[in-house]
Design a protein around this motif. Structure first.
Motif, PDB file in Angstrom:
ATOM      1  N   ALA A  82       0.828  -1.205   0.000  1.00  0.00           N
ATOM      2  CA  ALA A  82       0.000   0.000   0.000  1.00  0.00           C
ATOM      3  C   ALA A  82       0.862   1.256   0.000  1.00  0.00           C
ATOM      4  N   ILE A  83       1.956   1.213   0.735  1.00  0.00           N
ATOM      5  CA  ILE A  83       2.897   2.345   0.733  1.00  0.00           C
ATOM      6  C   ILE A  83       3.468   2.533  -0.668  1.00  0.00           C
ATOM      7  N   LYS A  84       3.870   1.415  -1.297  1.00  0.00           N
ATOM      8  CA  LYS A  84       4.417   1.489  -2.658  1.00  0.00           C
ATOM      9  C   LYS A  84       3.373   2.043  -3.635  1.00  0.00           C
ATOM     10  N   ALA A  85       2.125   1.650  -3.462  1.00  0.00           N
ATOM     11  CA  ALA A  85       1.071   2.140  -4.349  1.00  0.00           C
ATOM     12  C   ALA A  85       0.910   3.651  -4.219  1.00  0.00           C
ATOM     13  N   ARG A  86       0.998   4.156  -2.991  1.00  0.00           N
ATOM     14  CA  ARG A  86       0.921   5.609  -2.791  1.00  0.00           C
ATOM     15  C   ARG A  86       2.095   6.315  -3.465  1.00  0.00           C
ATOM     16  N   LEU A  92       3.374   9.311 -10.442  1.00  0.00           N
ATOM     17  CA  LEU A  92       2.617   9.515 -11.676  1.00  0.00           C
ATOM     18  C   LEU A  92       2.148  10.964 -11.784  1.00  0.00           C
ATOM     19  N   VAL A  93       1.710  11.533 -10.680  1.00  0.00           N
ATOM     20  CA  VAL A  93       1.319  12.948 -10.672  1.00  0.00           C
ATOM     21  C   VAL A  93       2.518  13.812 -11.041  1.00  0.00           C
ATOM     22  N   SER A  94       3.683  13.500 -10.444  1.00  0.00           N
ATOM     23  CA  SER A  94       4.900  14.272 -10.712  1.00  0.00           C
ATOM     24  C   SER A  94       5.347  14.132 -12.159  1.00  0.00           C
ATOM     25  N   ASN A 187      -8.908   0.130 -10.202  1.00  0.00           N
ATOM     26  CA  ASN A 187      -9.899  -0.823  -9.711  1.00  0.00           C
ATOM     27  C   ASN A 187     -10.317  -0.444  -8.294  1.00  0.00           C
ATOM     28  N   PRO A 188     -11.464  -0.940  -7.821  1.00  0.00           N
ATOM     29  CA  PRO A 188     -11.969  -0.560  -6.500  1.00  0.00           C
ATOM     30  C   PRO A 188     -11.046  -0.937  -5.349  1.00  0.00           C
ATOM     31  N   VAL A 189     -10.320  -2.053  -5.467  1.00  0.00           N
ATOM     32  CA  VAL A 189      -9.443  -2.476  -4.372  1.00  0.00           C
ATOM     33  C   VAL A 189      -8.276  -1.497  -4.220  1.00  0.00           C
ATOM     34  N   THR A 190      -7.675  -1.104  -5.331  1.00  0.00           N
ATOM     35  CA  THR A 190      -6.592  -0.126  -5.277  1.00  0.00           C
ATOM     36  C   THR A 190      -7.097   1.187  -4.701  1.00  0.00           C
ATOM     37  N   ALA A 191      -8.275   1.617  -5.138  1.00  0.00           N
ATOM     38  CA  ALA A 191      -8.845   2.865  -4.624  1.00  0.00           C
ATOM     39  C   ALA A 191      -9.070   2.778  -3.115  1.00  0.00           C
ATOM     40  N   ALA A 192      -9.614   1.651  -2.668  1.00  0.00           N
ATOM     41  CA  ALA A 192      -9.907   1.493  -1.243  1.00  0.00           C
ATOM     42  C   ALA A 192      -8.636   1.448  -0.405  1.00  0.00           C
ATOM     43  N   ALA A 193      -7.631   0.725  -0.881  1.00  0.00           N
ATOM     44  CA  ALA A 193      -6.409   0.511  -0.108  1.00  0.00           C
ATOM     45  C   ALA A 193      -5.533   1.756  -0.031  1.00  0.00           C
ATOM     46  N   THR A 194      -5.765   2.741  -0.880  1.00  0.00           N
ATOM     47  CA  THR A 194      -4.950   3.962  -0.872  1.00  0.00           C
ATOM     48  C   THR A 194      -5.786   5.195  -0.579  1.00  0.00           C
ATOM     49  N   GLU A 195      -6.962   4.979  -0.010  1.00  0.00           N
ATOM     50  CA  GLU A 195      -7.896   6.087   0.194  1.00  0.00           C
ATOM     51  C   GLU A 195      -7.464   7.034   1.304  1.00  0.00           C
ATOM     52  N   SER A 196      -6.966   6.493   2.406  1.00  0.00           N
ATOM     53  CA  SER A 196      -6.603   7.344   3.532  1.00  0.00           C
ATOM     54  C   SER A 196      -5.321   8.116   3.249  1.00  0.00           C
ATOM     55  N   ARG A 197      -5.139   9.194   3.963  1.00  0.00           N
ATOM     56  CA  ARG A 197      -3.972  10.049   3.733  1.00  0.00           C
ATOM     57  C   ARG A 197      -2.687   9.386   4.207  1.00  0.00           C
ATOM     58  N   LYS A 198      -2.770   8.616   5.295  1.00  0.00           N
ATOM     59  CA  LYS A 198      -1.582   7.973   5.847  1.00  0.00           C
ATOM     60  C   LYS A 198      -1.702   6.454   5.730  1.00  0.00           C
ATOM     61  N   PRO A 199      -0.588   5.784   5.413  1.00  0.00           N
ATOM     62  CA  PRO A 199      -0.629   4.318   5.316  1.00  0.00           C
ATOM     63  C   PRO A 199      -0.752   3.665   6.673  1.00  0.00           C
TER      64      PRO A 199
END
Length: 268
Positions: A82-86, A92-94, A187-199
């Protein structure tokens, strides 16, 4: 056979079948370690297995579907993943921001080069037509050469330069595309797992619930929509598959707080 013993036997039978298949085919070593860890903690997971069996055994292959989801979930959504996904999302934004900046600069330089060549009496024999760039870029793409190039040559000869975007137009379009890009999860799982601001472990809980919903009957899966594990059972299972040490074990209270927080967040 007592109910809890039957539940353990049935759950472990599913796990062993998965483990045997994976080892015979030389696949999923990380998942195999999760399964082996679960098999080694049968006494700690007995009550959780009992809840699973009670709710799922009467639904064809629902127990298999749940356990399959559970043992593979850490491969994609451990706290480290999850940290890596963030980090990937931020990069990607950068990258899009840099592309927008560099493409804008490139568009300006291409425009300036055209201006100099048209007014100075000098030229640099560089590309001026977008199709020339495309043909050079596709030099090693045999599919382009076999199926596309002749048709583009026909268009090149049929329409003169005023009908085509300039190179600077092309660069500016790339800049606008990157500048306006909005990074979203695929996908919904990626969205859910990275939703919060902090891991944290809440990432994994969100991934779990998202994946469970994905495998529910209402989504075309095998797990009944009424399926619910107790907080203590879920905490035991997730602590095991994540291999959390004694000082980091997920507690039933933590799962309860998470569920209450999610209800409040969605209500708000």
């Amino acid at each position: 056979m007592r109910a809890i013993e039957k539940a353990v036997a049935e759950c472990e039978s599913v796990l062993r079948a998965d483990l045997t298949y994976n080892k015979e085919h030389g696949i999923w070593p990380s998942t195999n370690r999760v399964i082996e860890r679960m098999l080694g903690m049968r006494h700690d997971l007995g009550k959780a297995y009992q809840e699973l069996y009670k709710q799922l055994h009467s639904h064809e292959r629902a127990l298999d579907s749940f356990l399959d989801m559970l043992v593979y979930l850490p491969i994609g959504w451990s706290p480290e993943k999850a940290i890596k996904a963030r980090q990937d999302r931020e990069e990607l934004v950068s990258v899009n921001s840099r592309i927008a900046s560099l493409a804008t600069q490139l568009g300006g330089l291409l425009s300036r080069r055209t201006e100099i060549e048209e007014t100075s009496g000098f030229s640099s024999e560089t590309h001026y037509h977008i199709l020339n760039v495309m043909k050079d870029a596709a030099e090693h793409n045999h599919h382009f050469g076999f199926y596309v190039e002749d048709e583009l040559d026909g268009l090149y000869n049929q329409y003169d330069l005023k009908y085509w975007p300039t190179l600077s137009d092309f660069a500016e379009a790339l800049a606008a595309d990157a500048r306006d890009a909005i990074v979203v999860a695929d996908n919904p799982v990626t969205a859910a797992a990275t939703e919060s601001r902090k891991p944290g472990l809440t990432d994994f809980l969100r991934a779990y619930y998202s994946k469970l919903d994905e495998r529910s009957m209402k989504q075309g899966g095998l797990i009944p929509d009424t399926f619910r594990l107790s907080d203590s059972a879920l905490a035991s299972l997730l602590s095991c598959v994540l291999d959390l040490g004694p000082e980091k074990l997920m507690s039933a209270e933590a799962v309860k707080r998470f569920r209450q927080g999610e209800r409040s967040r969605k209500a708000g």
